[in-house]
Write an enzyme that holds these catalytic residues in place. Structure first.
Site, PDB file in Angstrom:
ATOM      1  N   GLY A  82      24.111  22.183  -3.054  1.00  0.00           N
ATOM      2  CA  GLY A  82      25.235  20.638  -3.615  1.00  0.00           C
ATOM      3  C   GLY A  82      24.641  19.588  -3.048  1.00  0.00           C
ATOM      4  O   GLY A  82      24.064  18.453  -4.581  1.00  0.00           O
ATOM      5  N   ALA A 105      26.302  27.201   3.107  1.00  0.00           N
ATOM      6  CA  ALA A 105      24.983  27.446   1.794  1.00  0.00           C
ATOM      7  C   ALA A 105      25.190  26.534   0.278  1.00  0.00           C
ATOM      8  O   ALA A 105      24.103  26.072   0.023  1.00  0.00           O
ATOM      9  CB  ALA A 105      24.467  28.651   1.866  1.00  0.00           C
ATOM     10  N   ASP A 106      26.536  26.607   0.348  1.00  0.00           N
ATOM     11  CA  ASP A 106      26.834  26.185  -0.780  1.00  0.00           C
ATOM     12  C   ASP A 106      26.914  24.814  -0.811  1.00  0.00           C
ATOM     13  O   ASP A 106      26.498  23.702  -2.162  1.00  0.00           O
ATOM     14  CB  ASP A 106      28.582  26.697  -1.424  1.00  0.00           C
ATOM     15  N   ILE A 107      27.120  24.147  -0.137  1.00  0.00           N
ATOM     16  CA  ILE A 107      27.171  22.738   0.468  1.00  0.00           C
ATOM     17  C   ILE A 107      25.793  21.920   0.296  1.00  0.00           C
ATOM     18  O   ILE A 107      25.557  20.958   0.248  1.00  0.00           O
ATOM     19  CB  ILE A 107      27.923  22.586   1.658  1.00  0.00           C
TER      20      ILE A 107
END
Length: 388
Positions: A178, A173-175
């Site tokens: 980003g 989810a972070d990737i």
């Protein structure tokens, strides 16, 4: 001096990014900007810095997360709540082309760095907020971590075995967030060159990952049921999954169409009649009879060593891969043959790091991972603050 590689200016040379960032999502976006030549000034809390610095100490005493996400940046240790720190922060924002933040809800506004405040002073500014669930809506003030978002988007319900769900093994989810922040900034910079106008960009972890589960979402809405969990096997294609060879190594095979299935039966299994079996006559039938397909393949694979199976699969033009450990991946022959490894300095010595996958025909920047506050004095002097 603008960052260069092989004597050529990098695509984002001359762009300055101020980032109030921590953890993964925003640092991943800004590191990619730094890779392409942007000057990224990372604001960190004095004493502790980005809390990702403390996630682990596996890389010569440093965090694997921080080393991965923060090369080529400048670190300024700044108490942004103090009068002096607040003033320096705003001077940096005034000089930046792009301001990025993934602070808690409302924190940027309390610092005077709300998007409308920044762009009221300079409409060319590009202001980026990475949030958890969005800056509006019923969950705007709710904490969001990667695994929480994996759960809420249904991704965890798709991953694992029939008996147990599992999370994805990276901060997906972070990737995702980003990557969308990175591409959004690039689009905004391009538009600014044409129109002179900056932009306000928001990316939420939830909405970024929601896009990435688009296929199972469409499948579920259309079929009235969601895809099942089959471990490393494909949910809707068979055979497409891992099988163990006689020597204990696991190969994953992928059959995409009927000609491939026929060649697989003849050349790899040595049983051309299987391709004519009504139970296996189409992908739909093979999925319905997955257990029988898998049993047949496992019987053959368990009787032959890896090198022989790879030879047969290659002859039959069947896609396959080794189910590698991370250690095996680090020694992958493709990475070595394509010269993908570089050395990056950290405060505790050099580490190997992969070149970014975006190849623009020139080397990207692979400068050191900064120690906490390593650039504080130089940045303050640049702003005319001397030793204060």
């Amino acid at each position: 001096m603008h960052p260069q590689a092989n004597g050529k200016s990098l695509p984002l040379s001359g762009i300055t990014v101020l980032s109030l960032e921590h953890a993964v999502a925003a640092p991943f976006a800004t590191r990619q900007l730094a890779d392409l030549g942007a000057r990224v000034i990372k604001v960190e809390r004095p004493g502790s810095g980005d809390f990702a610095r403390q996630y682990d100490d596996s890389v010569n005493g440093e965090s694997s997360y921080f080393v991965w996400l923060n090369r080529s940046k400048e670190s300024i240790a700044l108490d942004v709540k103090s009068e002096h720190g607040h003033r320096v922060l705003h001077e940096l924002a005034d000089r930046a082309d792009v301001v990025v933040q993934n602070l808690g809800p409302g924190a940027a506004a309390r610092l005077g760095l709300a998007a409308e405040d920044i762009r009221a002073k300079d409409p060319r500014k590009i202001v980026v907020s990475v949030t958890g669930w969005g800056s509006t809506g019923p969950w705007a003030d709710r904490k969001a971590y990667d695994l929480l978002v994996q759960c809420e988007t249904g991704l965890v319900s798709l991953t694992g075995t029939p008996d147990e769900v599992a999370k994805v093994g990276v901060s997906i989810a972070d990737i995702a967030a980003g990557m969308y922040a990175f591409s959004g900034i690039l689009a905004a910079l391009y538009r600014r060159e044409i129109t002179g106008e900056g932009a306000v960009i928001e990316v939420s972890l939830f909405e970024a990952l929601a896009e990435w589960v688009g296929q199972p979402a469409h499948f579920t809405a259309g079929a009235g049921r969601q895809p099942g969990r089959f471990g490393a096997q494909h949910a809707t294609i068979a055979p497409y999954g891992p099988f163990e060879a006689a020597d204990g190594h696991t190969l994953l095979i992928a059959i995409q169409n009927e000609p491939e299935w026929a060649r697989f039966c003849t050349t790899v299994l040595g049983r051309p009649e299987v391709a004519e079996d009504p139970r296996f006559a189409s992908n739909t039938q093979r999925v319905a009879n997955r257990a029988d397909v898998n049993a047949l393949i496992s019987e053959v694979f368990s009787s032959h060593p890896t090198d022989e199976l790879e030879s047969r699969l290659t002859e039959a033009r069947i896609a396959f891969a080794g189910v590698n450990t991370v250690s095996e991946f680090l020694d992958h022959p493709v990475l070595a043959a394509r010269d993908r490894w570089r050395s990056v300095e950290t405060e505790n010595g050099p580490v190997r790091a992969l070149l970014p996958p975006l190849d623009l025909g020139t080397e990207v920047r692979m400068d050191p991972v900064p120690a906490l506050g390593a650039h504080t004095a130089a940045i303050l002097a640049e702003l005319g603050h001397g030793d204060d």
